[in-house]
Design an enzyme around this catalytic site. Structure first.
Site, PDB file in Angstrom:
ATOM      1  N   GLU A  17     -18.768  -2.169  -3.828  1.00 34.03           N
ATOM      2  CA  GLU A  17     -20.214  -2.025  -3.673  1.00 34.03           C
ATOM      3  C   GLU A  17     -20.994  -2.127  -4.994  1.00 34.03           C
ATOM      4  OE1 GLU A  17     -18.025  -0.254  -1.877  1.00 34.03           O
ATOM      5  OE2 GLU A  17     -18.878   0.396   0.041  1.00 34.03           O
ATOM      6  N   GLU A  50     -14.065   2.579   3.662  1.00 37.85           N
ATOM      7  CA  GLU A  50     -14.738   3.841   4.001  1.00 37.85           C
ATOM      8  C   GLU A  50     -14.440   4.230   5.456  1.00 37.85           C
ATOM      9  OE1 GLU A  50     -18.373   2.215   2.204  1.00 37.85           O
ATOM     10  OE2 GLU A  50     -18.510   4.058   1.033  1.00 37.85           O
TER      11      GLU A  50
END
Ligand SMILES: CC(C)(COP(=O)(O)OP(=O)(O)OC[C@H]1O[C@@H](n2cnc3c(N)ncnc32)[C@H](O)[C@@H]1OP(=O)(O)O)[C@@H](O)C(=O)NCCC(=O)NCCSC(=O)/C=C/CCCCCCCCCCCCC(=O)O
Length: 265
Positions: free
Chosen positions: A122, A102
């Site tokens: 995640e 990210e």
């Protein structure tokens, strides 16, 4: 937590949190400060973000998540880079996982060694890719690839990531030297044109069909833990519904319209 150096009018921000450069509060603060410093310095023309220890970043520090990360939350770094006029490149070696990918997606460009693997694991940890992964990955890789990466957590090799649009260039040799060379060639570019957040999501087919197909796949994969997974995916889908651009053109009877409308404030 971070080394800041200047090479040939390029600021090099090197994550240094051994062994795998995780992003805890201190690391996030130092990255945020480093980027701000580079932006304010008129002698700096561009920025390279890279990692020490042969790895870019293994993501957010899972141990700190239990206690809550402190400001600046990782997304603030993304918001800052989104508004920077100086180009920022992520120079990736080893892994860029979770918050590490990210962070790379916040940057205007990503270059990587051929041996690199990227992923958003995640969901497998019961988290959502809440540091911009749901917003930026579909804009880099397209809707289908992004759903696949988010829902499987698979580690994607650099060359495949490049084909998807996640990596801009595969390089050989010293990743920092390559990062500096690459970003210097981008100094005259309007960064708003390469800011992922500003891009629209590419997809083919019907948005409802695509999202329902993935929802079905995820429901069968995460049996017994459906509720959090579904809410994460709903979140992804709602973002991808692109209300700003797309909502007006949807049929008022479409499930996508109803879902987006109900959630959009
Ligand atoms: C492949 C690896 C990276 C390396 O493998 P290897 O070389 O074999 O080394 P290991 O032995 O595995 O690891 C060495 C030690 O490092 C520790 N380690 C590794 N990774 C982490 C980590 N991520 N955190 C903490 N510690 C880590 C490991 O335990 C070893 O320690 P020790 O030696 O045993 O003591 C491999 O390590 C690996 O695969 N790592 C895991 C990578 C991973 O899973 N990364 C993802 C982490 S989660 C993440 O990044 C999440 C990001 C987004 C979070 C979003 C949270 C929800 C947000 C809420 C939403 C609302 C917010 C809205 C706010 C707003 O709108 O403003």
């Amino acid at each position: 937590m971070m080394d800041y150096s200047i090479r040939d009018q390029v600021a090099v921000i090197k994550l240094d949190n051994p062994p795998v450069n995780v992003l805890g509060s201190a690391a996030l603060t130092s990255i945020y400060d480093g980027i701000g410093k580079a932006d304010r310095d008129p002698s700096i023309k561009a920025v390279v973000i890279c990692g020490k220890n042969g790895i870019f970043c293994a993501g957010v520090d899972i141990k700190e998540l239990d206690n809550g990360l402190h400001a600046p939350w990782i997304k603030h770094i993304g918001d800052f880079i989104d508004n920077m006029k100086k180009p920022v490149v992520a120079a990736i070696e080893g892994f860029a996982l979770g918050g590490g990918l990210e962070l790379a997606l916040f940057c205007h460009y990503r270059i990587a060694l051929k041996t690199v693997r990227v992923s958003l694991p995640e969901l497998q940890l019961g988290l959502m890719p809440g540091a911009g992964g749901t917003i930026r990955l579909p804009r880099a890789a397209g809707l289908n690839n992004a759903f696949d990466i988010i829902t499987t957590g698979n580690r994607i090799p650099a060359e495949k990531a490049a084909m998807m649009g996640i990596i801009d260039q595969i390089v050989t040799g010293d990743i920092i030297e390559e990062g500096i060379k690459f970003v210097k060639s981008k100094c005259n570019i309007d960064t708003s044109l390469v800011c992922l957040r500003m891009k629209t999501v590419k997809y083919s087919g019907d948005l409802d069909d695509i999202s329902e197909a993935f929802m079905t796949k995820v429901k069968s994969k995460f049996k017994g833990a459906i509720a959090p997974i579904v809410s994460i995916l709903e979140f992804v889908i709602i973002i991808l519904d692109l209300y700003y651009v797309h909502l007006q053109s949807l049929s008022k009877n479409s499930p996508t319209y109803t879902r987006a409308k109900g959630t959009c404030k």
